[in-house]
Design a protein around this motif. Structure first.
Motif, short mmCIF file in Angstrom:
data_model
loop_
_atom_site.label_atom_id
_atom_site.label_comp_id
_atom_site.label_asym_id
_atom_site.label_seq_id
_atom_site.Cartn_x
_atom_site.Cartn_y
_atom_site.Cartn_z
N ASN A 1 0.98 -1.42 -0.21
CA ASN A 1 -0.02 0.04 0.26
C ASN A 1 0.89 1.29 0.02
OD1 ASN A 1 -2.72 -1.00 -0.10
ND2 ASN A 1 -2.62 -1.54 2.22
N ARG A 2 1.84 1.27 0.92
CA ARG A 2 2.91 2.57 0.80
C ARG A 2 3.52 2.74 -0.42
NH1 ARG A 2 5.60 6.27 0.98
NH2 ARG A 2 7.25 6.81 2.88
N PHE A 3 4.22 1.68 -1.17
CA PHE A 3 4.78 1.80 -2.29
C PHE A 3 4.16 1.46 -3.62
CE2 PHE A 3 7.96 1.05 1.22
CZ PHE A 3 8.32 2.30 1.21
N ASN A 4 2.81 1.42 -3.71
CA ASN A 4 2.03 1.14 -4.83
C ASN A 4 2.35 -0.47 -5.58
OD1 ASN A 4 0.40 3.32 -4.45
ND2 ASN A 4 1.81 4.59 -5.38
N LEU A 5 2.55 -1.19 -4.62
CA LEU A 5 3.19 -2.68 -5.40
C LEU A 5 1.98 -3.47 -5.50
CD1 LEU A 5 6.17 -3.00 -2.74
CD2 LEU A 5 6.14 -2.11 -5.25
N ASP A 6 1.15 -3.42 -6.50
CA ASP A 6 -0.17 -3.96 -6.83
C ASP A 6 -0.02 -5.39 -6.77
OD1 ASP A 6 -1.49 -1.49 -6.76
OD2 ASP A 6 -1.36 -1.32 -9.01
N GLU A 7 0.88 -6.05 -7.47
CA GLU A 7 0.86 -7.59 -7.44
C GLU A 7 1.08 -8.05 -6.14
OE1 GLU A 7 3.45 -10.84 -10.11
OE2 GLU A 7 3.38 -8.80 -10.53
N ILE A 8 1.95 -7.43 -5.45
CA ILE A 8 2.33 -8.13 -4.13
C ILE A 8 0.90 -7.70 -3.27
CG2 ILE A 8 3.53 -7.84 -1.93
CD1 ILE A 8 6.04 -7.16 -3.76
N LYS A 9 0.43 -6.82 -3.23
CA LYS A 9 -0.91 -6.45 -2.43
C LYS A 9 -2.09 -7.31 -2.60
CE LYS A 9 -4.41 -3.02 -1.59
NZ LYS A 9 -5.03 -1.50 -2.20
N LEU A 10 -2.24 -7.73 -4.04
CA LEU A 10 -3.46 -8.92 -4.33
C LEU A 10 -3.10 -10.12 -3.61
CD1 LEU A 10 -5.87 -9.77 -5.83
CD2 LEU A 10 -4.49 -10.07 -7.78
N ASN A 11 -1.72 -10.62 -3.87
CA ASN A 11 -1.38 -11.80 -3.29
C ASN A 11 -1.34 -11.96 -1.79
OD1 ASN A 11 -0.18 -14.45 -3.79
ND2 ASN A 11 1.53 -13.60 -2.50
N CYS A 12 -1.21 -10.72 -1.28
CA CYS A 12 -1.29 -10.87 0.23
C CYS A 12 -2.48 -10.77 0.96
CB CYS A 12 -0.35 -9.40 0.86
SG CYS A 12 1.37 -9.41 0.56
N LEU A 13 -3.40 -9.99 0.14
CA LEU A 13 -4.67 -9.95 0.43
C LEU A 13 -5.27 -11.46 0.29
CD1 LEU A 13 -7.24 -7.96 1.34
CD2 LEU A 13 -7.58 -7.68 -1.19
N LEU A 14 -5.01 -11.85 -0.67
CA LEU A 14 -5.41 -13.58 -0.80
C LEU A 14 -5.29 -14.40 0.15
CD1 LEU A 14 -5.01 -13.85 -4.68
CD2 LEU A 14 -7.36 -13.45 -3.72
N LYS B 1 -12.85 -11.71 11.17
CA LYS B 1 -11.65 -10.90 10.60
C LYS B 1 -11.47 -11.21 9.16
CE LYS B 1 -9.05 -10.06 14.78
NZ LYS B 1 -7.47 -10.15 15.35
N ALA B 2 -11.66 -12.38 8.81
CA ALA B 2 -11.71 -12.78 7.19
C ALA B 2 -12.69 -11.98 6.68
CB ALA B 2 -11.64 -14.39 7.12
N PHE B 3 -13.81 -11.99 7.13
CA PHE B 3 -15.12 -11.47 6.58
C PHE B 3 -14.88 -9.95 6.24
CE2 PHE B 3 -19.57 -10.60 5.85
CZ PHE B 3 -20.05 -11.66 5.00
N ASN B 4 -14.15 -9.03 7.25
CA ASN B 4 -13.89 -7.88 7.11
C ASN B 4 -13.23 -7.57 5.80
OD1 ASN B 4 -15.27 -7.61 9.66
ND2 ASN B 4 -13.34 -7.39 10.66
N TYR B 5 -12.59 -8.31 5.21
CA TYR B 5 -11.80 -8.11 3.98
C TYR B 5 -12.77 -8.32 2.66
CZ TYR B 5 -7.40 -7.69 6.48
OH TYR B 5 -6.18 -7.42 7.02
N LYS B 6 -13.81 -8.86 3.00
CA LYS B 6 -14.94 -9.23 1.88
C LYS B 6 -14.96 -8.00 0.75
CE LYS B 6 -19.32 -9.11 1.69
NZ LYS B 6 -20.64 -9.54 1.83
N ASP B 7 -15.59 -6.81 1.33
CA ASP B 7 -15.95 -5.76 0.25
C ASP B 7 -14.37 -5.39 -0.56
OD1 ASP B 7 -18.26 -5.75 1.02
OD2 ASP B 7 -18.05 -4.31 2.80
N GLU B 8 -13.37 -5.31 0.48
CA GLU B 8 -12.00 -5.06 -0.18
C GLU B 8 -11.68 -5.89 -1.42
OE1 GLU B 8 -7.38 -3.68 0.62
OE2 GLU B 8 -8.93 -4.21 2.43
N LEU B 9 -12.12 -7.15 -1.13
CA LEU B 9 -11.78 -8.29 -1.93
C LEU B 9 -12.41 -8.51 -3.29
CD1 LEU B 9 -9.76 -10.92 -2.02
CD2 LEU B 9 -11.50 -12.25 -1.24
N MET B 10 -13.68 -7.96 -3.09
CA MET B 10 -14.56 -7.97 -4.52
C MET B 10 -14.20 -6.91 -5.19
SD MET B 10 -18.40 -8.74 -2.50
CE MET B 10 -19.33 -8.56 -3.98
N LEU B 11 -13.69 -5.81 -4.80
CA LEU B 11 -13.29 -4.57 -5.49
C LEU B 11 -12.02 -4.89 -6.25
CD1 LEU B 11 -14.28 -1.62 -3.07
CD2 LEU B 11 -15.50 -2.31 -5.14
N VAL B 12 -10.89 -5.79 -5.70
CA VAL B 12 -9.98 -5.99 -6.55
C VAL B 12 -9.86 -6.45 -7.89
CG1 VAL B 12 -7.71 -7.23 -6.38
CG2 VAL B 12 -8.77 -6.33 -4.42
#
Length: 286
Positions: A107-120, A134-145
């Motif tokens: 997030n800090r350095f806009n590393l999108d590929e790493i961000k997606l993998n980490c989120l998953l 805690k997992a469910f809290n990521y649902k909306d963010e995951l849907m927008l990726v």
């Protein structure tokens, strides 16, 4: 070391809770010296480093690099290797810390590929350790990726797992759609079958669940970590149906695999299952 701990504590606390990543320059210098010492050792191999030492170096590197204007590749490397090794060995709480570090860096350095993998994987880790909310809290963010074709199915599988927490019908519909896809790879096909079997089990459609689990167990190419999961589910189902002998065989085989894999979480689960079985059999000595 004692002095550095005191300085680190002062550096972190002096500006209040909002600056929890702020560390003094002397701590950063100390961290760099510790990390450099290991990197300069003859024959240094990050993949063979003691896992606890690797986690420590990854944390130090993250501490030093978060507020830089550009990221240090060594920091990414330390946290990635620590994350992958802890995750593969079933140490999901440690893996979460490492993937959280990588997620914040991405997030800090806009590393999108790493961000997606980490989120998953962060969502996967929370699900594995039973912290479903805690997992469910990521649902909306995951849907927008936005995902490429290679990751879209992985994302949908995770969403199906999240839906199973509160919206099982949505999960079932999504899994049926995924089952019809022609471009699923082998691992994805296995995941779809496992999730469908779990839903059938939850709905007490045990025959359908048994059929899927037994077919998976007959697959000679099945990965050992998946095989452990199947053995656990089968043991539980057999126990529910009063077939204690089969439950014990599956649990014992699963425990052997967990020992072989050095997977502490699975060892605990199978030992718990074996205790329940021994109590049902009145084998109190066991």
């Amino acid at each position: 070391r004692a002095l550095m701990k005191e300085i680190r504590h002062f550096g972190i606390q002096k500006k209040g809770n909002k600056s929890d990543k702020n560390v003094s320059q002397i701590v950063k210098e100390y961290n760099d010296r510790v990390i450099n010492y290991y990197y300069e050792l003859k024959g240094f191999d990050i993949n063979k480093l003691d896992i606890n030492l690797l986690i420590s170096l990854a944390k130090r590197s993250f501490e030093n690099n978060y507020y830089r204007k550009s990221y240090n590749k060594r920091c990414i490397e330390l946290n990635e290797v620590a994350a992958e090794r802890t995750y593969s060995s079933g140490k999901y709480n440690d893996a979460l810390k490492m993937y959280d570090n990588l997620y914040e860096l991405s997030n800090r350095f806009n590393l999108d590929e790493i961000k997606l993998n980490c989120l998953l994987i962060i969502v996967d880790c929370y699900l594995r350790i039973g912290q479903n909310k805690k997992a469910f809290n990521y649902k909306d963010e995951l849907m927008l990726v936005d995902c490429d074709n290679e990751k879209i199915t992985t994302k949908d599988l995770l969403l199906a797992r999240l839906y199973m927490i509160e919206e099982e019908t949505k999960a079932f519909e999504l899994l049926l759609e995924l089952e019809k896809k022609q471009n699923l790879n082998y691992d994805q096909e296995i995941q779809v079958k496992l999730l469908l079997a779990e839903i059938y089990d939850n709905r007490e459609e045990d025959k359908l669940a048994f059929d899927i689990y037994n077919k998976l167990l007959a697959d000679v190419n099945l990965k050992e970590d998946i095989k452990m999961s199947v053995l656990s589910k089968l043991s539980d189902l057999h126990l529910q149906h009063g077939d204690i002998e089969k439950a014990q065989i599956n649990a014992a085989n699963g425990y052997k695999l967990a020992l072989k894999q050095k997977n502490i979480t699975s060892q605990e689960e199978f030992l718990h299952e074996l205790i329940l079985i021994s109590m049902r059999l009145c084998n109190y000595e066991d």
